[in-house]
Design an enzyme around this catalytic site. Structure first.
Site, mmCIF file in Angstrom:
data_model
loop_
_atom_site.group_PDB
_atom_site.id
_atom_site.type_symbol
_atom_site.label_atom_id
_atom_site.label_comp_id
_atom_site.label_asym_id
_atom_site.label_seq_id
_atom_site.Cartn_x
_atom_site.Cartn_y
_atom_site.Cartn_z
ATOM 1 N N ASN A 160 -9.414 10.185 15.368
ATOM 2 C CA ASN A 160 -9.991 10.094 14.016
ATOM 3 C C ASN A 160 -11.519 10.025 14.068
ATOM 4 O OD1 ASN A 160 -7.234 7.983 13.236
ATOM 5 N ND2 ASN A 160 -7.479 10.085 12.586
ATOM 6 N N LYS B 266 -5.749 6.899 19.218
ATOM 7 C CA LYS B 266 -5.644 7.500 17.868
ATOM 8 C C LYS B 266 -6.968 7.308 17.119
ATOM 9 C CE LYS B 266 -3.390 9.184 14.176
ATOM 10 N NZ LYS B 266 -2.612 8.460 13.180
ATOM 11 N N GLU C 67 -12.756 5.466 5.811
ATOM 12 C CA GLU C 67 -12.459 4.380 6.766
ATOM 13 C C GLU C 67 -13.466 4.372 7.928
ATOM 14 O OE1 GLU C 67 -8.192 5.495 7.373
ATOM 15 O OE2 GLU C 67 -7.785 3.463 6.639
ATOM 16 N N SER D 262 -8.041 13.811 7.231
ATOM 17 C CA SER D 262 -7.907 12.988 6.019
ATOM 18 C C SER D 262 -9.262 12.525 5.469
ATOM 19 C CB SER D 262 -7.012 11.784 6.301
ATOM 20 O OG SER D 262 -7.581 10.997 7.325
ATOM 21 N N ALA E 179 1.588 12.214 6.108
ATOM 22 C CA ALA E 179 2.042 12.363 4.723
ATOM 23 C C ALA E 179 0.816 12.632 3.861
ATOM 24 C CB ALA E 179 2.743 11.089 4.248
ATOM 25 N N GLY F 213 0.871 -1.174 0.000
ATOM 26 C CA GLY F 213 0.000 0.000 0.000
ATOM 27 C C GLY F 213 0.900 1.213 0.000
ATOM 28 N N ALA G 235 0.217 7.768 0.485
ATOM 29 C CA ALA G 235 1.000 8.808 1.151
ATOM 30 C C ALA G 235 1.958 8.221 2.192
ATOM 31 C CB ALA G 235 0.039 9.801 1.799
ATOM 32 N N MET G 236 1.415 7.466 3.134
ATOM 33 C CA MET G 236 2.244 6.946 4.231
ATOM 34 C C MET G 236 3.219 5.876 3.746
ATOM 35 S SD MET G 236 1.624 8.609 6.950
ATOM 36 C CE MET G 236 2.048 7.652 8.397
ATOM 37 N N GLY G 237 2.764 5.016 2.845
ATOM 38 C CA GLY G 237 3.643 3.977 2.313
ATOM 39 C C GLY G 237 4.851 4.593 1.615
HETATM 40 P P1 NAD Z 1 -3.672 6.859 0.784
HETATM 41 O O1 NAD Z 1 -5.087 7.139 0.498
HETATM 42 O O2 NAD Z 1 -2.669 7.901 0.437
HETATM 43 O O3 NAD Z 1 -3.236 5.503 0.059
HETATM 44 C C1 NAD Z 1 -3.927 4.310 0.302
HETATM 45 C C2 NAD Z 1 -4.073 3.573 -1.015
HETATM 46 O O4 NAD Z 1 -4.966 4.277 -1.869
HETATM 47 C C3 NAD Z 1 -2.784 3.401 -1.797
HETATM 48 O O5 NAD Z 1 -2.815 2.123 -2.385
HETATM 49 C C4 NAD Z 1 -2.853 4.484 -2.835
HETATM 50 O O6 NAD Z 1 -2.127 4.222 -3.998
HETATM 51 C C5 NAD Z 1 -4.329 4.522 -3.130
HETATM 52 N N1 NAD Z 1 -4.724 5.843 -3.639
HETATM 53 C C6 NAD Z 1 -4.470 7.044 -3.071
HETATM 54 N N2 NAD Z 1 -4.994 8.045 -3.834
HETATM 55 C C7 NAD Z 1 -5.574 7.442 -4.896
HETATM 56 C C8 NAD Z 1 -6.280 7.924 -6.031
HETATM 57 N N3 NAD Z 1 -6.507 9.235 -6.213
HETATM 58 N N4 NAD Z 1 -6.744 7.032 -6.915
HETATM 59 C C9 NAD Z 1 -6.544 5.717 -6.747
HETATM 60 N N5 NAD Z 1 -5.874 5.177 -5.691
HETATM 61 C C10 NAD Z 1 -5.408 6.034 -4.767
HETATM 62 O O7 NAD Z 1 -3.590 6.441 2.314
HETATM 63 P P2 NAD Z 1 -2.591 6.925 3.458
HETATM 64 O O8 NAD Z 1 -2.905 8.334 3.796
HETATM 65 O O9 NAD Z 1 -1.206 6.537 3.089
HETATM 66 O O10 NAD Z 1 -3.105 6.042 4.679
HETATM 67 C C11 NAD Z 1 -2.803 4.651 4.823
HETATM 68 C C12 NAD Z 1 -3.211 4.224 6.223
HETATM 69 O O11 NAD Z 1 -2.439 4.980 7.180
HETATM 70 C C13 NAD Z 1 -4.680 4.538 6.556
HETATM 71 O O12 NAD Z 1 -5.176 3.575 7.447
HETATM 72 C C14 NAD Z 1 -4.603 5.894 7.264
HETATM 73 O O13 NAD Z 1 -5.719 6.139 8.102
HETATM 74 C C15 NAD Z 1 -3.301 5.715 8.034
HETATM 75 N N6 NAD Z 1 -2.590 6.952 8.395
HETATM 76 C C16 NAD Z 1 -2.495 7.988 7.513
HETATM 77 C C17 NAD Z 1 -1.787 9.121 7.884
HETATM 78 C C18 NAD Z 1 -1.591 10.266 6.917
HETATM 79 O O14 NAD Z 1 -1.080 11.336 7.338
HETATM 80 N N7 NAD Z 1 -1.884 10.144 5.652
HETATM 81 C C19 NAD Z 1 -1.212 9.212 9.157
HETATM 82 C C20 NAD Z 1 -1.313 8.111 10.015
HETATM 83 C C21 NAD Z 1 -2.020 6.974 9.625
#
Ligand code: NAD
Length: 307
Positions: free
Chosen positions: A188, A184, A268, A255, A128, A7, A10-12
């Site tokens: 949220n 946390k 979520e 978010s 992120a 995954g 952003a965070m990945g």
């Molecule tokens: P994200 O939405 O950025 O990414 C999650 C997935 O969705 C990835 O596979 C990504 O490629 C896909 N994705 C993102 N945008 C897309 C689009 N426009 N079209 C198609 N696919 C898309 O998620 P995240 O923010 O990295 O969060 C991942 C986990 O970490 C979640 O459980 C979140 O609650 C948690 N988290 C997030 C943050 C943060 O600041 N973003 C902080 C702490 C925990």
């Protein structure tokens, strides 16, 4: 260490960049075609505190070959099960799997695919954002708290903690991480759902007397259900924690607002207020605020046609 980031949103991407720069062998796994192509063709662009382009391998989860030492799960909660199915063949007997998703109930899903002895659960306050396919926003600092799900695997959990710290991720091995995960989730469950429904910033929600009443009721429901499940939670401490974050994050849209209102993506909610409401039903506790917030968010998803 050979690490798959399962995954790479952003965070990945953030974790991938930091762990790769610390010398680990990192591969990003994701299904978003435009994001994969952008990173494969031009590298992963980092903006925010630093501007740089990082070359990182990225592929679809079903394409990856070879067992990892560590998998870090960073899908959105509703994508978790599919991701675990897609990477089943590369999670070997020695592969540790770390979950840092927000929300409740993920350990039960992961246990269907990974032996309990290899699972690490945690929570992070790093943040992120994605500015578009192939571009990640990395600003500020954070921390991670994590724990081996199987208490006898503490040494393994501490080894992973060291790997994260080697990448500057400020990780702490926690001998009881579950209350932090709930705390946390409660942040949220108040800010995300409230701001997404009311189309407002965190500061605007908390400045409203009526908004604050909703926040306090949600905190009360989270704490009541958590305590009934045996989690060590204190309502006053959690309330202070939520209030403190609401001040620091006042100008921001959380978010879920970004996902639902700005980008028309699924939320979520079922793993936050929805999870509390489901647990409450099983426990015979009433959680009307969590139930209503969940239903309203789903209604908004329906109105936007994103189901
Ligand atoms: P994200 O939405 O950025 O990414 C999650 C997935 O969705 C990835 O596979 C990504 O490629 C896909 N994705 C993102 N945008 C897309 C689009 N426009 N079209 C198609 N696919 C898309 O998620 P995240 O923010 O990295 O969060 C991942 C986990 O970490 C979640 O459980 C979140 O609650 C948690 N988290 C997030 C943050 C943060 O600041 N973003 C902080 C702490 C925990």
């Amino acid at each position: 260490m050979k690490i798959y980031i399962a995954g790479a949103g952003a965070m990945g991407c953030r974790f991938g960049v930091q762990l790769s720069e610390a010398g680990n062998d990192v591969t990003l796994l994701d299904n978003w075609e435009a994001h994969i192509q952008a990173i494969q063709q031009e590298g992963l662009k980092v903006v925010g505190d630093e501007e740089k382009t990082v070359q990182l391998p990225i592929m679809k989860p079903v394409e990856v070959e070879g067992e990892a030492d560590l998998v870090i799960l960073f899908t959105k909660a509703m994508q978790l099960k599919q991701m675990l199915q897609d990477i089943e063949t590369v999670v070997g007997e020695q592969t540790r799997v770390l979950c840092l998703l927000n929300g409740l109930g993920h350990a039960d899903v992961i246990k269907e695919y990974v032996p309990e002895s290899n699972i690490l659960m945690g929570v992070t306050v790093w943040t992120a954002g994605l500015k578009g396919p192939g571009t990640v926003l990395m600003q500020g600092n954070g921390t991670i708290n994590l724990q081996s799900l199987d208490a006898s695997q503490e040494a393994s959990g501490r080894e992973i903690t060291d790997v994260l710290n080697g990448a500057g991720l400020n990780a702490t091995y926690d001998t009881d991480v579950v209350p932090s995960i709930w705390r946390k989730a409660c942040v949220n469950g108040t800010m995300n759902s409230g701001c997404a429904l009311l189309d407002c910033t965190i500061g605007e929600l908390f400045a409203s007397e009526s908004g604050l009443k909703i926040v306090r009721e949600i905190i009360h429901e989270f704490v009541s259900v958590g305590i009934a499940e045996g989690v060590d939670l204190n309502e006053e401490e959690i309330t202070n924690y939520v209030m403190d974050i609401s001040v620091k994050a006042a100008p921001h849209y959380p978010s879920m607002h970004q996902d639902l209102v700005q980008n028309r993506r699924l939320t979520e909610i079922d793993y936050l207020n929805g999870a509390v409401n489901e647990k409450a039903k099983r426990l015979g506790i009433s959680t009307p605020y969590c139930q209503m917030m969940t239903q309203l968010i789903h209604t908004k998803e329906d109105i936007f046609g994103i189901n």
